[in-house]
Write a protein that holds these residues in place. Structure first.
Motif, PDB file in Angstrom:
ATOM      1  N   VAL A  85       0.838  -1.208   0.000  1.00 29.67           N
ATOM      2  CA  VAL A  85       0.000   0.000   0.000  1.00 29.67           C
ATOM      3  C   VAL A  85       0.870   1.253   0.000  1.00 29.67           C
ATOM      4  O   VAL A  85       0.546   2.254  -0.640  1.00 29.67           O
ATOM      5  CB  VAL A  85      -0.957  -0.017   1.213  1.00 29.67           C
ATOM      6  N   LEU A  86       1.994   1.190   0.700  1.00 30.83           N
ATOM      7  CA  LEU A  86       2.929   2.315   0.662  1.00 30.83           C
ATOM      8  C   LEU A  86       3.476   2.519  -0.750  1.00 30.83           C
ATOM      9  O   LEU A  86       3.667   3.643  -1.205  1.00 30.83           O
ATOM     10  CB  LEU A  86       4.095   2.062   1.627  1.00 30.83           C
ATOM     11  N   LEU A  87       3.715   1.416  -1.445  1.00 27.89           N
ATOM     12  CA  LEU A  87       4.188   1.506  -2.832  1.00 27.89           C
ATOM     13  C   LEU A  87       3.136   2.186  -3.700  1.00 27.89           C
ATOM     14  O   LEU A  87       3.459   3.029  -4.537  1.00 27.89           O
ATOM     15  CB  LEU A  87       4.513   0.113  -3.373  1.00 27.89           C
ATOM     16  N   PHE A  88       1.851   1.822  -3.493  1.00 24.18           N
ATOM     17  CA  PHE A  88       0.776   2.490  -4.243  1.00 24.18           C
ATOM     18  C   PHE A  88       0.851   3.997  -4.026  1.00 24.18           C
ATOM     19  O   PHE A  88       0.758   4.780  -4.973  1.00 24.18           O
ATOM     20  CB  PHE A  88      -0.604   1.997  -3.786  1.00 24.18           C
ATOM     21  N   LEU A  89       1.016   4.389  -2.771  1.00 23.45           N
ATOM     22  CA  LEU A  89       1.043   5.824  -2.451  1.00 23.45           C
ATOM     23  C   LEU A  89       2.208   6.509  -3.158  1.00 23.45           C
ATOM     24  O   LEU A  89       2.060   7.610  -3.701  1.00 23.45           O
ATOM     25  CB  LEU A  89       1.146   6.017  -0.933  1.00 23.45           C
ATOM     26  N   SER A  90       3.342   5.837  -3.173  1.00 24.15           N
ATOM     27  CA  SER A  90       4.503   6.400  -3.874  1.00 24.15           C
ATOM     28  C   SER A  90       4.198   6.572  -5.363  1.00 24.15           C
ATOM     29  O   SER A  90       4.549   7.591  -5.971  1.00 24.15           O
ATOM     30  CB  SER A  90       5.708   5.478  -3.682  1.00 24.15           C
ATOM     31  N   GLN A  91       3.495   5.605  -5.933  1.00 26.26           N
ATOM     32  CA  GLN A  91       3.121   5.696  -7.354  1.00 26.26           C
ATOM     33  C   GLN A  91       2.116   6.821  -7.585  1.00 26.26           C
ATOM     34  O   GLN A  91       2.198   7.551  -8.578  1.00 26.26           O
ATOM     35  CB  GLN A  91       2.542   4.353  -7.816  1.00 26.26           C
ATOM     36  N   TYR A  92       1.151   6.965  -6.657  1.00 24.40           N
ATOM     37  CA  TYR A  92       0.147   8.035  -6.800  1.00 24.40           C
ATOM     38  C   TYR A  92       0.822   9.408  -6.777  1.00 24.40           C
ATOM     39  O   TYR A  92       0.518  10.280  -7.594  1.00 24.40           O
ATOM     40  CB  TYR A  92      -0.876   7.984  -5.653  1.00 24.40           C
ATOM     41  N   LEU A  93       1.742   9.575  -5.832  1.00 23.72           N
ATOM     42  CA  LEU A  93       2.419  10.874  -5.707  1.00 23.72           C
ATOM     43  C   LEU A  93       3.319  11.139  -6.913  1.00 23.72           C
ATOM     44  O   LEU A  93       3.458  12.280  -7.348  1.00 23.72           O
ATOM     45  CB  LEU A  93       3.238  10.907  -4.412  1.00 23.72           C
ATOM     46  N   THR A  94       3.901  10.085  -7.452  1.00 19.47           N
ATOM     47  CA  THR A  94       4.730  10.246  -8.663  1.00 19.47           C
ATOM     48  C   THR A  94       3.873  10.747  -9.818  1.00 19.47           C
ATOM     49  O   THR A  94       4.259  11.694 -10.527  1.00 19.47           O
ATOM     50  CB  THR A  94       5.388   8.900  -9.044  1.00 19.47           C
ATOM     51  N   LEU A  95       2.697  10.134  -9.994  1.00 23.75           N
ATOM     52  CA  LEU A  95       1.796  10.575 -11.065  1.00 23.75           C
ATOM     53  C   LEU A  95       1.315  12.001 -10.806  1.00 23.75           C
ATOM     54  O   LEU A  95       1.228  12.817 -11.737  1.00 23.75           O
ATOM     55  CB  LEU A  95       0.594   9.623 -11.166  1.00 23.75           C
ATOM     56  N   CYS A  96       1.024  12.323  -9.551  1.00 21.09           N
ATOM     57  CA  CYS A  96       0.585  13.682  -9.205  1.00 21.09           C
ATOM     58  C   CYS A  96       1.665  14.696  -9.582  1.00 21.09           C
ATOM     59  O   CYS A  96       1.371  15.775 -10.108  1.00 21.09           O
ATOM     60  CB  CYS A  96       0.274  13.758  -7.709  1.00 21.09           C
ATOM     61  N   GLY A  97       2.929  14.337  -9.317  1.00 18.30           N
ATOM     62  CA  GLY A  97       4.046  15.204  -9.716  1.00 18.30           C
ATOM     63  C   GLY A  97       4.096  15.407 -11.220  1.00 18.30           C
ATOM     64  O   GLY A  97       4.309  16.529 -11.701  1.00 18.30           O
ATOM     65  N   ASP A  98       3.879  14.313 -11.962  1.00 19.76           N
ATOM     66  CA  ASP A  98       3.855  14.403 -13.436  1.00 19.76           C
ATOM     67  C   ASP A  98       2.771  15.378 -13.908  1.00 19.76           C
ATOM     68  O   ASP A  98       2.988  16.208 -14.802  1.00 19.76           O
ATOM     69  CB  ASP A  98       3.570  13.023 -14.054  1.00 19.76           C
TER      70      ASP A  98
END
Length: 1135
Positions: free
Chosen positions: A637-650
């Protein structure tokens, strides 16, 4: 003891056998020696039967022993109604109980053997029901059974209407059936039955997987089996010696033995209760007994016809069907009780509703859990779950409904957004047992028309299907299964990602509603209307605005993420951790966050950045709520959050780069569907959803957007550091690092451009402002961090690009430090030199980072070009604004020469590329500047003859190279002309130091030769003048994009005037020298030709220059003409 008289067709062999066996007390083998089963080919080769015992609760098998002849069965034995250790505590129940079947017996079995239901097994039922169905053509007895469909499996249960009548007065169930039943049923069939409570337990002594021909059945049986000695397994039956075995009893005995895999039947014959004799009959011989003769093949046909009839007509899952034959009637009717029920009362009065719904749910759960399950079963699972939800009352069964909706959402693969067409094509390949809850029933018919209902009595119009005569069941393949693949059962193919995610979210929402409705503490929550957006409480701008506010937000966020590792829990709704509501809501919220993430990613690829930001905001709000509820954060779930924030940055970066379309993005960002509002409403029951507000605002400020993007990537990276995620997910870590490096480059460039803008606005005389210096520091810091990011993942190419940008920043710093005084007094300052040298260092680092050109040719060439440019700029500034107050002329010349040569070193003139002409122009310019410098040194130098000679050679060499390179270019005629004129001036300067006429003539001849070679430059000038002259005539069209830049006519006029004067001077000097030489020496034919030619050209040129009205084109054409004449006249004849 009770009457031992048989009731003909209604004899109870199981009970009789139990009574007959009470005195058999010796212990034999275990009840079930093997669970493997064996295939019995009985009745010749007509039928195939195989039975596998799946479960048995019987004690070790009791040995068979004969009673003494003349034993009176009416007298009870000594152990009558006592428990026996050998028989087990159940006593008579183990040996066999009443033939009467319980109304929900099939469900009890189905729950115990869930693996078999819905897929492998055709029928689940009590063996008594199976026998009753197979005896229909032979028996006048009534048949009344409930039929339910679960996948491809049919569940059969006895439906005792009389008992239901008695129960309805107590429970209110099925009151609707009374009137219908009384109109429909033969009134003679009236027998009082005692009311019994039904349960969903599996009460059978043994459960058997029985394969009869191609029909697979899960059967419950209580038939006692005996063994021991030479009889490993026998069934025991009690018969009146005066009454022969009839067909119905024979079929009963035969089927019982087949189902239980018993090879022999022991018959105990009596007369009025007195034992007369025993007889052993093999199972395969039972169909051939006298008076009980029947065809096993006909029984097989009956079985296949009944199954086909039921499968073809019991098509709707969740519906209760009623198979009914009145006593003495030949007509068998099938009714859909659920449809009839819906016409009168609500569905929850049907006592089968809950067992069916639970079974649908269990079968779906079981299919979901099988790891090797093919996707083609997803259509089946979906239908099972939809039917389950349809049957249940939301207020009574929120847990099942929530779980079913979650499983429905799990059927859609969100982690494969790009493969929906290929991955879901197998989903339509359902087996021929596909079924559908939506499909309208069509009037079924085959070639025999046996399913028609038009000619039946008036009550029959309520029947789904009718068997007009039981005799038809004996006709082979009379009722072929016409149940075709029903396309509406196929798993829906979502044609785009959004459609798939929206389906998932619709199921998630239904699940959330079920969970929320079951939580009792509603009164503690603020009332909210799900249809209206929730006003979000944002912090004031002072705490949020700009990068400084972001730092505070990030600190709070990281602190919260750290606390999650310790398992903090902060639900607002009062859910109890570990409760089903808590567990289910966590799963549903996580699913919604994934769906919104996929939606955001899809919107991003469509360049719908406002929409993408709205979806990632919802994903992060879902995740924030998950964090509030979670007691143990999983690394996944932490990995999901990291992916979400990465996309948000994009997304934030793309919004920053597409500011021109901000209004459209803002409109998309603010739009919200009712579904999204309702999901958000459910989230707000648990959390304020503000944990990621800092990341998901749509700002109008470019710097703010870039900062938010950077913080998103930083947060994504921080999360990877919390656990071992970095090493477990190296690819994601590399992506985050690349993005961090990239955004830091973007911000660095942003600050660098701002500094350059301030510099351009600043008055030249002013010194560097503090604001500029602050921007340099910010820019440099960003580049430095970005370089570190790229180096940490060994991305040499991108590290080189950032080093290149740092070099550019140093050049901007150098430009800012140019001499503050006026243009005439300006000198190249030490600060300029310092920053230009720093720039050189960064460019050289970039080249070292790349290693070789092969790594990335385009970047390598770009860095080389920038390095060449830096050296060239530094050399040019030192040459043009020589720091004579600090350095000697010779030192400056040396430094300029070194810098120019280094610039040449990194200027690639040979490789064919778009930049090649630029490189050639740069190299030509360098050679020209060096030649001019050495020319100037020669003019100003006195003394050292060796040095003068060296400078003369160098000047000549560089002039020659400059001409060669300029001649390669089609758009530099003025530069070529200027170099040639300087060469002529250089020749003239050399001539001043010459004393002999021969030497002067030779130099003059060389100078005139240079003049002749300028014809190429004049041809280029003429071509451009002609094109400019013709342009208006051919219409007012704009010049082509790839055409050369327009000619600087003022420059051309200036150069042309100089050229004319220098040519006149050279020709005049040549004529004078040749004339004087002619007088002193004997006549030379070649010199005469040259003299004559020079005089003619001189004369024509004088006339040409005298005409002040001549146009630039005309003057150019005159020069071209005269240069041609000179070339033919042999001006270079004198050596």
């Amino acid at each position: 003891m009770g009457d031992l008289k048989e009731a003909g067709a209604e004899a109870s062999p199981a009970v009789a056998a139990a009574r007959g066996g009470l005195s058999l007390l010796s212990q034999g083998e275990s009840e079930e020696p093997s669970a493997q089963g064996s295939a019995l080919f009985l009745g010749g080769s007509e039928v195939k039967s195989r039975a596998v015992v799946k479960y048995s609760s019987a004690p070790p098998r009791t040995a068979f022993a004969r009673l003494e002849e003349k034993t009176d069965l009416k007298l009870p034995p000594a152990n009558w109604l006592r428990e026996s250790a050998k028989l087990g505590p159940a006593g008579t129940t183990i040996l066999g109980n009443s033939k009467k079947s319980k109304p929900f017996s099939s469900f009890g079995m189905a729950y115990d053997f869930i693996d078999s239901v819905g897929n492998d097994v055709d029928v689940v039922s009590d063996s008594e029901n199976i026998k009753k169905l197979l005896k229909i053509p032979y028996s006048k007895s009534h048949v009344s059974m409930a039929v339910h469909r679960i996948g491809r499996t049919l569940l059969l249960d006895e439906l005792d209407i009389q008992e239901l009548f008695m129960r309805s007065s107590q429970t209110g169930d099925w009151t609707w059936l009374k009137e219908f039943y009384q109109r429909l049923i033969d009134q003679k069939w009236q027998r009082k039955k005692k009311s019994k409570e039904h349960g969903l337990k599996n009460d059978f002594v043994r459960n058997i997987l029985w394969t009869f021909e191609d029909i697979h059945m899960l059967v419950g049986s209580n038939m006692p089996i005996f063994g021991g000695g030479r009889y490993p397994a026998v069934s025991l039956r009690l018969r009146d010696n005066n009454k022969p075995i009839n067909v119905l009893t024979g079929i009963d005995y035969w089927l019982d033995n087949l189902i239980c895999n018993v090879p022999e039947l022991v018959m105990c014959f009596h007369v009025n209760g007195i034992v007369q004799k025993y007889e052993m009959i093999k199972t395969e011989e039972i169909p051939n007994l006298e008076n009980s003769n029947f065809s096993t093949k006909v029984i097989k046909d009956i079985a296949q016809n009944i199954l086909s009839f039921l499968k073809s007509n019991c098509t709707k899952e969740g519906h209760t069907y009623w198979l009914f034959k009145a006593s003495g009637s030949d007509i068998v009717k099938l009714y859909d009780l659920t449809t009839l029920c819906e016409e009168t009362e609500d569905k929850y009065q049907n006592p089968f509703t809950m067992p069916v719904a639970i079974l649908l749910y269990k079968v779906a759960c079981n299919m979901m859990m099988k790891k090797n399950q093919n996707k083609k079963h997803y259509g089946t699972i979906r239908t099972l779950l939809l039917n389950c939800v349809k049957l249940l009352d939301k207020s009574r069964h929120p847990q099942i409904i929530a779980s079913a909706n979650y499983m429905l959402s799990e059927l859609f693969q969100l982690d494969e957004p790009k493969k929906e067409e290929s991955s879901e094509s197998p989903l339509n390949e359902n087996s021929d047992e596909s079924y559908s809850e939506e499909e309208e029933e069509m009037p079924d018919s085959d070639e025999n028309g046996s399913y028609g209902t038009s000619s039946d009595p008036s009550d029959d119009n309520k029947a789904v299907a009718i068997i007009k005569s039981v005799g038809e069941l004996s006709v082979p393949e009379k009722y072929k299964s016409i149940h075709q693949i029903r396309p509406s059962c196929a798993f829906p193919v979502c044609h785009d990602t959004e459609e798939r995610c929206r389906l998932v979210l619709s199921y998630v929402l239904e699940g959330l509603k079920s969970v929320d409705s079951s939580i009792k503490k509603e009164s503690d929550l603020p009332a909210a209307d799900p249809s209206t957006p929730i006003p979000l409480k944002y912090e004031d701008e002072s705490t949020r605005g700009g990068p400084e506010g972001l730092e505070k937000q990030m600190a709070l966020f990281l602190d919260k993420m750290g606390s999650l590792q310790k398992g903090n829990y902060s639900s607002q709704s009062g859910m109890i951790p570990g409760s089903w509501q808590h567990k289910m809501k966590l799963q549903l919220i996580l699913k919604s966050s994934k769906a919104y993430y996929v939606l955001s990613d899809a919107a991003m690829s469509l360049q719908k950045y406002g929409r993408a930001l709205r979806y990632i905001k919802l994903a992060l709000q879902s995740h924030d709520t998950y964090c509030c509820l979670c007691t143990n954060m999983l690394s996944e779930v932490l990995l999901f959050l990291s992916q979400y924030l990465t996309l948000c940055g994009d997304i934030q970066l793309m919004l920053a780069q597409n500011a021109n379309n901000r209004a459209a993005h803002l409109e998309e960002f603010n739009y919200q569907t009712k579904e999204d509002q309702e999901i958000l409403h459910s989230l707000h029951r648990e959390s304020s959803c503000q944990g990621f507000a800092w990341a998901t605002d749509l700002s109008t400020d470019l710097e703010s957007q870039l900062s938010v993007s950077c913080k998103c990537y930083e947060a994504a990276n921080e999360i990877l550091q919390f656990s071992d995620l970095k090493s477990q997910n190296p690819e994601h870590y590399v992506q985050v690092m690349k993005r961090m490096g990239n955004i830091r480059n973007e911000i660095g460039v942003f600050y660098m451009n701002q500094a350059a803008a301030l510099q351009s606005e600043r008055v030249v005389s002013k010194s560097v402002s503090a604001a500029e210096q602050q921007l340099w520091k910010k820019s440099f810091s960003c580049f430095e961090k970005g370089i570190h990011n790229f180096e940490s993942i060994e991305d040499a190419t991108n590290a080189a690009l950032l080093l290149c940008n740092t070099g550019r920043l140093m050049r901007i710093c150098a430009q800012a430090h140019c001499g503050a005084s006026d243009e005439f007094k300006r000198e190249f300052s030490p600060e300029e030199g310092l920053y230009y040298n720093k720039a050189v260092d960064y460019y050289l680092k970039a080249l070292r980072s790349l290693g070789t050109r092969d790594i990335h040719p385009a970047v390598w060439d770009s860095v080389n070009w920038e390095l060449s440019t830096t050296y060239f700029t530094m050399a040019t500034l030192q040459q043009d604004y020589a720091p004579l107050s600090r350095k000697a002329q010779e030192q400056i010349e040396k430094e300029v020469s070194e810098a120019m040569m280094k610039s040449l070193k990194y200027c690639d003139i040979d490789s064919v590329s778009a930049r090649q002409p630029l490189c050639q122009y740069r190299a030509a310019t360098i050679h020209h500047r060096l030649a001019s410098m050495y020319h100037s040194c020669l003019r100003n130098q006195v003394g050292d003859e060796h040095l003068r000679k060296q400078h003369r050679v160098l000047a000549d060499l560089h002039y020659s190279k400059a001409v060669t390179l300029f001649q390669l270019l089609k758009d530099a005629p003025c530069e070529l002309l200027r170099v040639q004129l300087e060469r002529v001036a250089f020749a003239e300067f050399q001539m001043t130091s010459q004393n002999s006429n021969v030497g002067k003539l030779k130099t003059l001849s060389g100078a005139l030769d240079i003049m002749v070679r300028t014809e190429h430059a004049f041809q280029l000038i003429r071509k451009e003048l002609v094109e400019e002259f013709d342009q208006p005539k051919s219409g007012e069209t704009a010049p082509a994009a790839d055409s050369s830049p327009s000619l600087n006519q003022e420059e051309v006029i200036k150069l042309l005037s100089i050229f004319e004067s220098r040519l006149l001077f050279l020709l005049l000097q040549s004529i004078k020298l040749l004339s004087s030489t002619k007088k002193k020496t004997s006549s030379n034919i070649e010199e005469d030709v040259v003299l004559k030619s020079n005089k003619q050209v001189y004369s024509q040129l004088l006339r040409g220059t005298a005409n002040k009205n001549a146009t630039l084109l005309e003057r150019t054409e005159i020069i071209i003409h005269l240069l041609g004449q000179l070339a033919r006249g042999g001006s270079s004849a004198v050596q």
